[in-house]
Design a protein around this motif. Sequence first.
Motif, PDB file in Angstrom:
ATOM      1  N   LEU A  75      16.762  11.338  49.028  1.00  0.00           N
ATOM      2  CA  LEU A  75      17.038  10.425  47.928  1.00  0.00           C
ATOM      3  C   LEU A  75      16.637  10.937  46.559  1.00  0.00           C
ATOM      4  O   LEU A  75      17.137  10.450  45.550  1.00  0.00           O
ATOM      5  CB  LEU A  75      16.342   9.084  48.193  1.00  0.00           C
ATOM      6  N   ASN A  99      11.489  11.761  48.057  1.00  0.00           N
ATOM      7  CA  ASN A  99      11.891  10.469  48.621  1.00  0.00           C
ATOM      8  C   ASN A  99      13.053  10.687  49.578  1.00  0.00           C
ATOM      9  O   ASN A  99      13.999  11.412  49.260  1.00  0.00           O
ATOM     10  CB  ASN A  99      12.294   9.521  47.487  1.00  0.00           C
ATOM     11  N   TYR A 100      12.954  10.042  50.720  1.00  0.00           N
ATOM     12  CA  TYR A 100      13.998  10.191  51.728  1.00  0.00           C
ATOM     13  C   TYR A 100      14.054   8.940  52.597  1.00  0.00           C
ATOM     14  O   TYR A 100      13.156   8.110  52.588  1.00  0.00           O
ATOM     15  CB  TYR A 100      13.769  11.444  52.579  1.00  0.00           C
ATOM     16  N   ARG A 101      15.140   8.804  53.338  1.00  0.00           N
ATOM     17  CA  ARG A 101      15.320   7.688  54.265  1.00  0.00           C
ATOM     18  C   ARG A 101      15.435   8.296  55.660  1.00  0.00           C
ATOM     19  O   ARG A 101      16.254   9.180  55.890  1.00  0.00           O
ATOM     20  CB  ARG A 101      16.554   6.886  53.913  1.00  0.00           C
ATOM     21  N   LYS A 105      14.419   3.700  57.219  1.00  0.00           N
ATOM     22  CA  LYS A 105      13.248   3.345  56.415  1.00  0.00           C
ATOM     23  C   LYS A 105      13.077   4.336  55.278  1.00  0.00           C
ATOM     24  O   LYS A 105      13.151   5.545  55.488  1.00  0.00           O
ATOM     25  CB  LYS A 105      11.985   3.328  57.275  1.00  0.00           C
ATOM     26  N   ASN A 106      12.821   3.797  54.088  1.00  0.00           N
ATOM     27  CA  ASN A 106      12.546   4.654  52.931  1.00  0.00           C
ATOM     28  C   ASN A 106      11.132   5.181  53.031  1.00  0.00           C
ATOM     29  O   ASN A 106      10.194   4.435  53.315  1.00  0.00           O
ATOM     30  CB  ASN A 106      12.730   3.873  51.638  1.00  0.00           C
ATOM     31  N   THR A 108       8.257   8.404  51.450  1.00  0.00           N
ATOM     32  CA  THR A 108       7.924   9.356  50.394  1.00  0.00           C
ATOM     33  C   THR A 108       6.933  10.363  50.933  1.00  0.00           C
ATOM     34  O   THR A 108       5.918   9.998  51.517  1.00  0.00           O
ATOM     35  CB  THR A 108       7.305   8.636  49.180  1.00  0.00           C
ATOM     36  N   CYS A 147      14.379   3.376  39.797  1.00  0.00           N
ATOM     37  CA  CYS A 147      13.797   3.911  41.029  1.00  0.00           C
ATOM     38  C   CYS A 147      13.143   5.263  40.744  1.00  0.00           C
ATOM     39  O   CYS A 147      13.742   6.126  40.093  1.00  0.00           O
ATOM     40  CB  CYS A 147      14.868   4.064  42.106  1.00  0.00           C
ATOM     41  N   CYS A 149      12.824   7.700  42.575  1.00  0.00           N
ATOM     42  CA  CYS A 149      13.479   8.827  43.255  1.00  0.00           C
ATOM     43  C   CYS A 149      14.457   9.544  42.333  1.00  0.00           C
ATOM     44  O   CYS A 149      14.933  10.622  42.665  1.00  0.00           O
ATOM     45  CB  CYS A 149      14.175   8.368  44.531  1.00  0.00           C
ATOM     46  N   CYS A 158      17.635   0.471  45.582  1.00  0.00           N
ATOM     47  CA  CYS A 158      17.555   1.840  46.106  1.00  0.00           C
ATOM     48  C   CYS A 158      16.430   1.935  47.143  1.00  0.00           C
ATOM     49  O   CYS A 158      16.557   1.402  48.235  1.00  0.00           O
ATOM     50  CB  CYS A 158      17.343   2.819  44.951  1.00  0.00           C
ATOM     51  N   CYS A 159      15.332   2.572  46.780  1.00  0.00           N
ATOM     52  CA  CYS A 159      14.225   2.789  47.720  1.00  0.00           C
ATOM     53  C   CYS A 159      13.453   1.521  48.040  1.00  0.00           C
ATOM     54  O   CYS A 159      12.727   1.475  49.027  1.00  0.00           O
ATOM     55  CB  CYS A 159      13.275   3.856  47.176  1.00  0.00           C
TER      56      CYS A 159
END
Length: 161
Positions: A75, A99-101, A105-106, A108, A147, A149, A158-159
């Motif tokens: 992200l 940041n990633y999913r 689930k988001n 960090t 956000c 990210c 977003c997150c």
Amino acid sequence: MDQCPCGSGLEYAECCAPFIKGDKLPETAEKLMRSRYSAYATVNVDYLHATLHPDHQADHDVNAARKWAADSDWLGLEIISTAEGGENDGTGIVEFRANYREKGKNKTLHEVSRFEKVDGRWTYVDGEMPRPDTIVNTRKVGRNDPCPCGSGKKYKKCCGA
């Protein structure tokens, strides 16, 4: 892919792609950090392995890195700080948030990474999670704030979703 995943604002072809393809070497520790993030986002695990410090390559699980990279939606990257790591330095430190999913689930990854030049090439040595007293910005993100990210969307869309 137009814009580089690393968040530089540049096009991928002009930013991290030349490093990942092996056409060019990152001149700074931060550029290596950004290109490694982009390698995760584009699932280029060979680049991740090649840019590890030689002392850590034997322990690197390429298949686990490939699975994590492929199973995650990347992200955004936020560079928090750098210390040394310039073109004429031999070592450098980069603090970042990735940041990633993953599995809906988001998440960090907040890390302080160490880099070292080996034979004129920047390599990733290792990283650690910063202690709470070393975290630079502890301000809580509001639902309507941009956000962190770097997506340009509101946090709640977003997150924070």
